[in-house]
Design a protein around this motif. Structure first.
Motif, short mmCIF file in Angstrom:
data_model
loop_
_atom_site.label_atom_id
_atom_site.label_comp_id
_atom_site.label_asym_id
_atom_site.label_seq_id
_atom_site.Cartn_x
_atom_site.Cartn_y
_atom_site.Cartn_z
N GLU A 48 0.75 -1.27 -0.15
CA GLU A 48 -0.03 0.04 -0.01
C GLU A 48 0.90 1.27 -0.03
N ILE A 49 1.84 1.36 1.01
CA ILE A 49 2.79 2.28 1.00
C ILE A 49 3.47 2.70 -0.34
N ALA A 50 3.94 1.70 -0.95
CA ALA A 50 4.78 1.63 -2.22
C ALA A 50 3.76 2.33 -3.26
N VAL A 51 2.49 1.71 -3.40
CA VAL A 51 1.77 2.24 -4.30
C VAL A 51 1.22 3.69 -4.04
N ASN A 86 -25.08 -11.89 -3.35
CA ASN A 86 -24.61 -11.02 -4.41
C ASN A 86 -23.43 -10.14 -3.36
N SER A 87 -21.97 -10.83 -3.48
CA SER A 87 -21.03 -10.28 -2.72
C SER A 87 -20.71 -8.85 -3.12
N ILE A 88 -20.53 -8.13 -4.27
CA ILE A 88 -20.46 -7.07 -4.66
C ILE A 88 -21.56 -6.13 -3.93
N GLY A 89 -22.77 -6.32 -4.14
CA GLY A 89 -23.74 -5.62 -3.42
C GLY A 89 -23.56 -5.47 -1.96
N ALA A 90 -23.41 -6.66 -1.58
CA ALA A 90 -23.10 -6.54 -0.08
C ALA A 90 -21.82 -5.75 0.23
N PHE A 91 -20.83 -5.78 -0.20
CA PHE A 91 -19.47 -4.95 -0.10
C PHE A 91 -19.94 -3.61 -0.06
N VAL A 92 -20.72 -3.14 -1.13
CA VAL A 92 -21.05 -1.73 -1.23
C VAL A 92 -21.82 -1.29 -0.06
N ILE A 93 -22.81 -1.99 0.09
CA ILE A 93 -23.70 -1.64 1.47
C ILE A 93 -22.57 -1.58 2.76
N GLY A 144 -22.03 -7.79 10.46
CA GLY A 144 -21.75 -9.18 9.74
C GLY A 144 -20.67 -9.19 8.75
N VAL A 145 -19.87 -8.08 8.72
CA VAL A 145 -18.83 -8.06 7.61
C VAL A 145 -17.71 -9.01 7.87
N ALA A 146 -17.35 -9.86 6.92
CA ALA A 146 -16.49 -10.92 6.97
C ALA A 146 -14.99 -10.27 7.16
N SER A 147 -14.00 -10.81 7.65
CA SER A 147 -12.71 -10.14 7.77
C SER A 147 -11.99 -10.03 6.58
N SER A 148 -12.33 -10.68 5.47
CA SER A 148 -11.51 -10.55 4.30
C SER A 148 -12.08 -9.43 3.59
N GLN A 149 -13.49 -9.19 3.63
CA GLN A 149 -14.06 -8.01 3.44
C GLN A 149 -13.63 -6.77 4.03
N PHE A 150 -13.53 -6.89 5.25
CA PHE A 150 -13.00 -5.72 6.22
C PHE A 150 -11.70 -5.46 5.94
N VAL A 160 -9.26 -0.04 0.98
CA VAL A 160 -9.67 1.03 0.12
C VAL A 160 -10.00 2.57 0.70
N THR A 161 -10.64 2.42 1.86
CA THR A 161 -10.81 3.64 2.52
C THR A 161 -9.28 4.48 2.90
N ARG A 162 -8.49 3.61 3.22
CA ARG A 162 -7.13 4.30 3.59
C ARG A 162 -6.35 4.96 2.28
#
Ligand SMILES: [Zn+2]
Ligand SMILES: [Zn+2]
Length: 322
Positions: free
Chosen positions: A50-53, A130-137, A200-206, A212-214
């Motif tokens: 992340e820091i390199a990017v 719908n994993s993308i939908g869940a991610f967006v929410i 209920g966010v799974a750790s991989s999603q978290f 992304v937020t950072r």
């Protein structure tokens, strides 16, 4: 492509773990934590990538069209330390350790009493598939929570005593995002992690949400004359939009003690009347710095002064610049 990258990542993670970390874990007799150590290696690797990017993308932006020359290298150095501490997972790890025991106990208690924790994926039909939908929410819910946490950081005197450290940078750069008091970090990270667990966010999603937020937060602190246009600035927090949040005066005064509190989506500011799209790039900092108030230049000094301000705020002395 993504699969190849994931495999390469897992291979390097496995190699690093087996050749360096596992022997150390066994040597120290910490076998029970071997799985956590494996996860920690992954976290550190994500942080380094992340820091390199960020460096590769944002450093040229700062060189291309800087808002101000970066004269105060010393001030930036502390921000670099904050960034490494954060992105290598030292702070998230601390919060995780603080949270894991109460959460495990809470889980056991809920199970004993036959209470099922609510989960967004169960509440909205079809979302589980719908994993993308869940991610967006999840991203939207967490960003909403972060907006209100940030409002409270400015609202409560004791919390501003800590959060003002973030605002005290007068030489903003993409390193500034993680410049926070450690106590402040623990509070906000714990609150966000708890919400993530509760919905209920799974750790991989978290992990993905956090990364992304950072990245967007680092971009929003960049020392570059950048905005996303009239519409774009209303969709996603831009460097110009967030700089207004750091402006001396507008960033910490007025009815709401600041403007532009959003982390990702200015929508919250627009809904709750705290948005300010003024197209300016102003000097950053806190008004009382102009009168000589010292927030510290080095990491430790900043941390100590934060505790002193907190103590004064709790004792009823004014910590908020009038
Ligand atoms: Zn703020
Ligand atoms: Zn900021």
């Amino acid at each position: 492509m993504i699969e190849t990258l994931t495999q390469a990542f897992a291979a390097v993670q496995g190699w690093l773990f087996e050749s360096a970390v596992q022997p150390l874990v066994f040597h120290l007799g910490l076998m029970a934590y071997v799985e956590d150590a494996h996860v920690a290696v992954g976290t550190v690797m994500i942080g380094i990538i992340e820091i390199a990017v960020l460096y590769a993308l944002l450093k040229p932006l700062e060189a291309w069209r800087p808002i101000e020359p970066s004269q105060d290298r010393k001030a930036i150095r502390a921000d670099v330390i904050y960034t490494w501490l954060h992105r290598l997972g030292v702070l998230p790890l601390l919060v995780f350790l603080l949270l894991v025991i109460p959460m495990t106990e809470l889980d056991a208690w809920l199970r004993m009493n036959d209470i099922v924790r609510p989960n967004i994926e169960d509440l909205i039909p079809g979302l589980a598939r719908n994993s993308i939908g869940a991610f967006v929410i999840y991203v939207i819910v967490i960003d909403f929570v972060e907006y209100w946490l940030h409002r409270l950081q400015h609202r409560f005197h004791w919390w501003w005593a800590l959060h003002s450290l973030h605002h005290s940078q007068r030489q903003m750069s993409f390193w500034t995002d993680d410049r926070n008091h450690l106590l402040d970090d623990v509070l906000t990270a714990a609150a966000v992690a708890m919400v993530a667990l509760a919905i209920g966010v799974a750790s991989s999603q978290f992990v993905l949400i956090v990364v992304v937020t950072r990245m967007i937060e680092s971009l929003s602190h960049v020392n570059a004359r950048l905005h996303f246009g009239t519409i774009g600035d209303r969709l996603l927090v831009s460097p110009r939009y967030h700089r207004r949040h750091h402006a001396i005066g507008a960033g910490h005064e007025g009815v709401y003690r600041g403007v532009n509190f959003a982390t990702l989506f200015p929508l919250w500011d627009m809904l709750f009347r705290t948005a300010d799209f003024k197209p300016v790039f102003e000097p950053t900092g806190i008004r009382d710095q102009l009168q000589g108030r010292d927030y510290g230049v080095g990491f430790w000094r900043q941390q100590v002064l934060g505790v002193v301000r907190l103590k004064h705020a709790l004792l009823g002395r004014n910590a908020y610049p009038s």
